[in-house]
Design an enzyme around this catalytic site. Structure first.
Site, PDB file in Angstrom:
ATOM      1  N   HIS A  34       0.830  -1.199   0.000  1.00  0.00           N
ATOM      2  CA  HIS A  34       0.000   0.000   0.000  1.00  0.00           C
ATOM      3  C   HIS A  34       0.870   1.257   0.000  1.00  0.00           C
ATOM      4  CE1 HIS A  34      -3.778   2.177   1.090  1.00  0.00           C
ATOM      5  NE2 HIS A  34      -2.903   3.043   1.603  1.00  0.00           N
ATOM      6  N   GLU A  35       1.822   1.320   0.933  1.00  0.00           N
ATOM      7  CA  GLU A  35       2.677   2.501   1.034  1.00  0.00           C
ATOM      8  C   GLU A  35       3.655   2.586  -0.137  1.00  0.00           C
ATOM      9  OE1 GLU A  35       2.065   4.831   3.027  1.00  0.00           O
ATOM     10  OE2 GLU A  35       0.566   3.753   4.197  1.00  0.00           O
ATOM     11  N   HIS A  93       1.907   4.186  -3.100  1.00  0.00           N
ATOM     12  CA  HIS A  93       1.829   5.644  -2.980  1.00  0.00           C
ATOM     13  C   HIS A  93       3.134   6.288  -3.437  1.00  0.00           C
ATOM     14  CE1 HIS A  93      -2.019   5.893  -1.108  1.00  0.00           C
ATOM     15  NE2 HIS A  93      -1.668   5.365   0.052  1.00  0.00           N
TER      16      HIS A  93
END
Length: 198
Positions: A7-8, A11
């Protein structure tokens, strides 16, 4: 940890592709979970099975490959949940491949459990982050569609975002509804792949 890490990373990767070197400078363009761990979030994950990672630093002023910086931030915000849903889909595909494979049960069963739970966790993490509450991605997605005047007005409530999230999380109706949504999406994705989760 995979759900938090991918997820990170997503980003940071999207921000980097748009021209922002900030995630790279902070060592966040990696799939090494250690780089993304927030100590308190990790402890919470172990103790109450609900945690978070360190937010990836992003500076839209460095977006050189897109003229609309608000659109750039929208893409960055969408990248995290999208990575979780893609991960869930890949886990289901691997599960479908694994099911008929001639592998000893002592190996196959742990893999099936890992992939099944990985599917639910990634979908749950993706859905949760789409809630339009700061500091979640859903709030940053909402920012793109709001008029500037409205955005300025709601900015004053950002400091209360975590309190609102905690209040929502501990409410039984939210937990029940959240689990139902996760199960529904998981079953729909499993049907798309052609596999039974239950």
């Amino acid at each position: 940890m995979w759900a938090l890490t991918i997820h990170e990373f997503a980003h940071g990767y999207v921000a980097y592709r748009l021209g922002d070197i900030t995630p790279k400078l902070h060592g966040r363009l990696t799939l090494n979970p250690i780089a993304h761990i927030d100590p308190i979030g990790f402890i919470a994950l172990l103790m109450v099975h609900f945690g978070w990672a360190k937010p990836v630093p992003v500076n839209p002023l460095f977006f050189r490959k897109i003229k609309n910086r608000r659109l750039g931030m929208l893409l960055v915000a969408l990248a995290g949940p999208a990575a979780n849903f893609i991960s869930a889909l890949l886990f289901l595909i691997l599960l479908k491949i694994l099911t008929p494979a001639p592998i000893p049960p002592s190996i196959k069963l742990p893999l099936e459990i890992f992939l099944t739970w990985g599917t639910f966790i990634n979908i749950g993490f993706g859905i949760f982050n789409l809630l339009p509450i700061p500091p979640l991605d859903g709030y940053h997605i909402l920012e793109y569609f709001l008029p500037v005047e409205t955005l300025i007005k709601i900015k004053r409530y950002e400091p209360y975002g975590m309190l609102i999230l905690i209040a929502i999380i501990i409410l039984p109706p939210f937990t029940s509804m959240f689990v139902s949504v996760i199960n529904g999406i998981s079953l729909a994705m499993a049907k798309l792949v052609g596999i039974n989760l239950f």
